[in-house]
Scaffold this active site. Structure first.
Site, PDB file in Angstrom:
ATOM      1  N   GLY A 105       5.215  22.477   0.638  1.00  0.00           N
ATOM      2  CA  GLY A 105       4.496  22.253  -0.757  1.00  0.00           C
ATOM      3  C   GLY A 105       4.798  22.563  -2.301  1.00  0.00           C
ATOM      4  O   GLY A 105       4.453  22.032  -3.346  1.00  0.00           O
TER       5      GLY A 105
ATOM      6  N   LYS B 267       7.934  18.680  -4.209  1.00  0.00           N
ATOM      7  CA  LYS B 267       6.508  18.113  -5.213  1.00  0.00           C
ATOM      8  C   LYS B 267       7.245  18.917  -7.170  1.00  0.00           C
ATOM      9  O   LYS B 267       6.754  18.501  -7.509  1.00  0.00           O
ATOM     10  CB  LYS B 267       5.509  18.661  -5.319  1.00  0.00           C
ATOM     11  CG  LYS B 267       4.509  17.750  -4.176  1.00  0.00           C
ATOM     12  CD  LYS B 267       5.730  15.664  -4.352  1.00  0.00           C
ATOM     13  CE  LYS B 267       4.509  15.081  -3.082  1.00  0.00           C
ATOM     14  NZ  LYS B 267       4.216  14.924  -2.381  1.00  0.00           N
TER      15      LYS B 267
ATOM     16  N   CYS C 271      -4.317  10.378   2.775  1.00  0.00           N
ATOM     17  CA  CYS C 271      -5.093   9.093   2.799  1.00  0.00           C
ATOM     18  C   CYS C 271      -4.617   8.050   3.806  1.00  0.00           C
ATOM     19  O   CYS C 271      -4.481   6.918   2.829  1.00  0.00           O
ATOM     20  CB  CYS C 271      -5.724   8.811   1.459  1.00  0.00           C
ATOM     21  SG  CYS C 271      -6.484   9.845   0.596  1.00  0.00           S
TER      22      CYS C 271
ATOM     23  N   LYS D 130      -1.086   7.226   3.362  1.00  0.00           N
ATOM     24  CA  LYS D 130       0.494   6.851   2.768  1.00  0.00           C
ATOM     25  C   LYS D 130       0.969   6.430   3.770  1.00  0.00           C
ATOM     26  O   LYS D 130       2.074   5.750   3.968  1.00  0.00           O
ATOM     27  CB  LYS D 130       0.351   7.870   1.517  1.00  0.00           C
ATOM     28  CG  LYS D 130       1.392   7.989   0.928  1.00  0.00           C
ATOM     29  CD  LYS D 130       1.530   8.136  -0.514  1.00  0.00           C
ATOM     30  CE  LYS D 130       2.985   8.629  -1.079  1.00  0.00           C
ATOM     31  NZ  LYS D 130       3.353   9.885  -1.813  1.00  0.00           N
TER      32      LYS D 130
ATOM     33  N   SER E 219       1.059   6.578   6.805  1.00  0.00           N
ATOM     34  CA  SER E 219       0.962   5.962   8.024  1.00  0.00           C
ATOM     35  C   SER E 219       0.971   3.928   7.354  1.00  0.00           C
ATOM     36  O   SER E 219       1.015   3.463   8.775  1.00  0.00           O
ATOM     37  CB  SER E 219      -0.779   5.749   8.811  1.00  0.00           C
ATOM     38  OG  SER E 219      -1.751   5.899   8.298  1.00  0.00           O
TER      39      SER E 219
ATOM     40  N   ARG F  43      -9.607   7.064  -1.467  1.00  0.00           N
ATOM     41  CA  ARG F  43     -10.701   7.667   0.000  1.00  0.00           C
ATOM     42  C   ARG F  43     -11.899   7.951  -0.317  1.00  0.00           C
ATOM     43  O   ARG F  43     -12.340   8.360  -1.613  1.00  0.00           O
ATOM     44  CB  ARG F  43     -10.221   8.706   0.672  1.00  0.00           C
ATOM     45  CG  ARG F  43     -11.062   8.872   2.105  1.00  0.00           C
ATOM     46  CD  ARG F  43     -11.032  10.825   2.136  1.00  0.00           C
ATOM     47  NE  ARG F  43      -9.528  10.934   3.129  1.00  0.00           N
ATOM     48  CZ  ARG F  43      -9.136  10.570   4.628  1.00  0.00           C
ATOM     49  NH1 ARG F  43     -10.917  10.765   5.499  1.00  0.00           N
ATOM     50  NH2 ARG F  43      -8.246  11.123   5.120  1.00  0.00           N
TER      51      ARG F  43
END
Ligand code: SPV
Ligand code: MN
Length: 619
Positions: free
Chosen positions: A220, A227, A271, A273, A275, A417
């Site tokens: 990241g 990103k 949060c 995403k 899945s 969340r």
């Protein structure tokens, strides 16, 4: 190019010259001279060159072979386990400002600082030069990108995660229309980890369409195309009137209905995403970043910027995440990072097995109960440990995953969340209301970014970390994007994390029911109940979906507990958002109109029903 042949040999120079691009030559020459690598290797799209980065990563021990064929493991340094927001800055010319929530730095000062750190930083090392395409090859959505790095792990990761771009660079019409990224892991310790973490810097230079990043390895922070490119692309999207979003793209396939409806979804990191993009029975286009444009037919089209997944390897087990579990436990090219390694076998948190009490992990030789250099107990594996795979290796890859035209979008989903405020799913009242709903995404922080966990933070469109333009302009872009569409995607909001007495009210897989409800709404198949926050599902529809999907009896009590409108809690959230957005300049009036109307509706409902928590059956 004025570089010694012992550093850049004929063969490698020829590969650069074949691109016939003066800006490419200029940039590469400049950074070879500045970073002073001992050797430079240029990688094309050939299989031989693609394999080179992987082999080099194993040779120089940035990655180790695991027992399973094709699998390797990589470690980031103990202090470099997530995105480093504190050391990430957007460089701005004097007098320019963006937002209170975005780190910025004077461009001249920032460049002089980071160029100082990068001077000679590659001494004794090999620089890899790689070319990629952000988005599908040969697509109007796509952006070309050049990466220079001394980390073979970074190059190997990019070879898995991004489409090749060397051949496409040859067709570059506007000669300097590409992004470039210069990365160095800096000096390495004997575990091949960045030593000078106190001199980590990630500086985003919008003027030059480039990012310079140093003394880090976590993808990241280090992988330019992920990103770092997202930030540059967001700026470009703003200039060219399209949307660059921190969104997955997936296809919903309701059983017995012969159709696919594509959804894009933005959730803060960790949060749900990936899945959601991987809900069983559906298809995935991408799990992290989407470029979205208005098509000639007035429909929104989205592409996945990537061709792979850099996903969290926690709670991946045969019950909760069967697709990914299968991929992670079968032979293929794959990298795992920051999990436990015991004789070539990886172990991670929540894998559904008893875990060993010793092995090797991100803290080095590890035994259960041991403390890390920061004095904190080190778990078996890091909570933000990751896997890197290609989407085409998945059984549920969407047939249009690489379509240069993109896929038509039926719905946008925003989520965060939230343990005590918002219902599991609702639909916004209009496009502009949906933009407001997306703008006030709020989420309890997770381990996907360095810093404390469980703190509520506002995160507009789950994209705040990457917004490099004033927030007001970013929101306006969404409003005007909707104005240019003839068919607007519906905008939904989800919350998978509602709790009562410390226990989650929903199972991990319940999101499939919410998705199928949203799919039905896009096709006008379900009714809805209008509440002060937007439209929520009717009990009968959800009950039927739970029966059909999980053969589960969903009770009136479940529904009431999950879909009650918690007036005070929501009003408290609006107050927090009001404070945040009122302190920003240029937030469009419509945003505050929606907020004020919502507040009014909530107060009226409280008055009308005479209670603070209103059952969905009351509306
Ligand atoms: C996220 O944190 O949103 C990710 C992983 O997708 S990272 O590459 O760290 O951004
Ligand atoms: Mn992400």
């Amino acid at each position: 190019m004025d570089i010694d042949k012992t550093i850049l040999d004929e063969n490698n120079l020829k590969k650069l010259e074949s691109l016939n691009n003066s800006k490419v030559m200029e940039v590469i020459e400049k950074f070879i001279k500045h970073c002073k690598p001992a050797k430079v290797t240029v990688l094309t799209d050939s299989k031989e060159d693609i394999d080179y980065a992987r082999q080099l990563a194993i040779k120089n021990k940035e990655e180790l072979n695991l027992e399973m064929e094709g699998h390797t493991i990589h470690y980031d340094s103990y202090y470099d386990q997530a995105r480093d927001k504190g050391n990430t800055c957007v460089l701005l010319p004097k007098g320019k400002t963006i937002s209170k929530f975005i780190n910025t730095k004077d461009r001249d000062e920032g460049l002089s600082e980071i160029m100082g750190i990068m001077e000679g930083v590659m001494e004794g090392k090999e620089m890899l030069i790689c070319f990629y395409c952000l988005g599908p090859n040969n697509s109007k959505f796509s952006i070309l990108a050049l990466q220079m790095t001394d980390s073979s792990y970074v190059a190997h990761s990019e070879n898995i995660l991004y489409r090749p771009g060397y051949e496409q660079f040859k067709t570059l019409e506007s000669k300097d229309d590409f992004f470039y990224f210069v990365h160095s892991a800096g000096a390495l310790d004997d575990r091949q980890n960045s030593k000078d973490v106190d001199k980590r810097r990630i500086y985003v230079d919008l003027e030059e369409n480039r990012v310079l990043t140093v003394n880090n390895q976590y993808a990241g922070n280090s992988v330019g195309l992920k990103k770092l490119a997202l930030r540059l692309a967001l700026n470009k999207a703003h200039q060219e009137d399209w949307l660059c979003e921190h969104m997955f793209v997936m296809g919903a396939h309701p059983e017995g209905k012969n159709r696919i409806t594509y959804f894009t979804g933005a959730f803060p990191s960790a949060c749900g995403k990936t899945s959601t993009a991987m809900i069983p029975g559906q298809t995935i286009v991408g799990d992290d970043i989407a470029y979205i444009r208005v098509g000639d037919d007035g429909v929104a089209y989205a592409v996945n910027v990537e061709q792979g997944i850099f996903g969290i390897i926690k709670d991946v087990n045969p019950v909760d995440d069967p697709e990914i579990y299968k991929v992670l436990t079968s032979p293929r090219e794959l990298i795992v990072s920051n999990v436990l390694n015991v004789n070539g076998v990886p172990y991670w948190l929540g894998m559904g097995k008893d875990l060993p009490e010793k092995g090797y992990n991100h803290a080095g030789e590890w035994t259960k109960g041991m403390k890390g250099p920061d004095g904190k107990e080190v778990d078996v594996a890091h909570k933000n440990a990751r896997y890197t795979i290609r989407i085409n290796d998945l059984d549920n890859a969407d047939a249009k995953a690489d379509d240069p035209e993109g896929v038509p979008v039926g719905g946008f989903i925003y989520g965060g969340r939230d343990s005590d405020t918002t219902v599991p799913v609702f639909e916004s009242l209009s496009w502009s209301h949906g933009v407001y709903v997306g703008s006030i995404v709020e989420s309890e922080t997770t381990s996907a970014a360095l810093g404390s966990e469980g703190v509520r933070k506002h995160n507009p469109m789950a994209n705040l970390d990457f917004v490099v333009i004033p927030l007001g302009l970013y929101i306006k872009n969404h409003l005007s994007f909707g104005d240019r569409l003839t068919v607007n995607p519906k905008i939904f909001h989800t919350n998978y994390f509602l709790k009562e007495d410390g226990k989650y009210l929903n199972g991990m897989l319940d999101k499939k029911v919410w998705l199928l409800w949203m799919d039905g709404r896009v096709h006008n198949e379900y009714g809805a109940i209008e509440t002060p926050i937007g439209n929520i599902p009717k009990f009968e529809d959800i009950k039927e979906l739970f029966k059909q999907v999980f053969d589960k009896e969903y009770t009136k009590e479940d529904y009431e507990q999950q879909f009650s409108i918690r007036i005070t809690k929501i009003l408290e959230k609006l107050d927090r958002m009001d404070k945040v957005f009122s302190a920003e300049e240029g937030i469009p009036d419509v945003f505050f109109d929606h907020m004020n109307q919502e507040r009014k509706r909530l107060l009226e409902a409280k008055e009308k029903f005479g209670k603070d928590v209103i059952s969905p059956f009351d509306f």
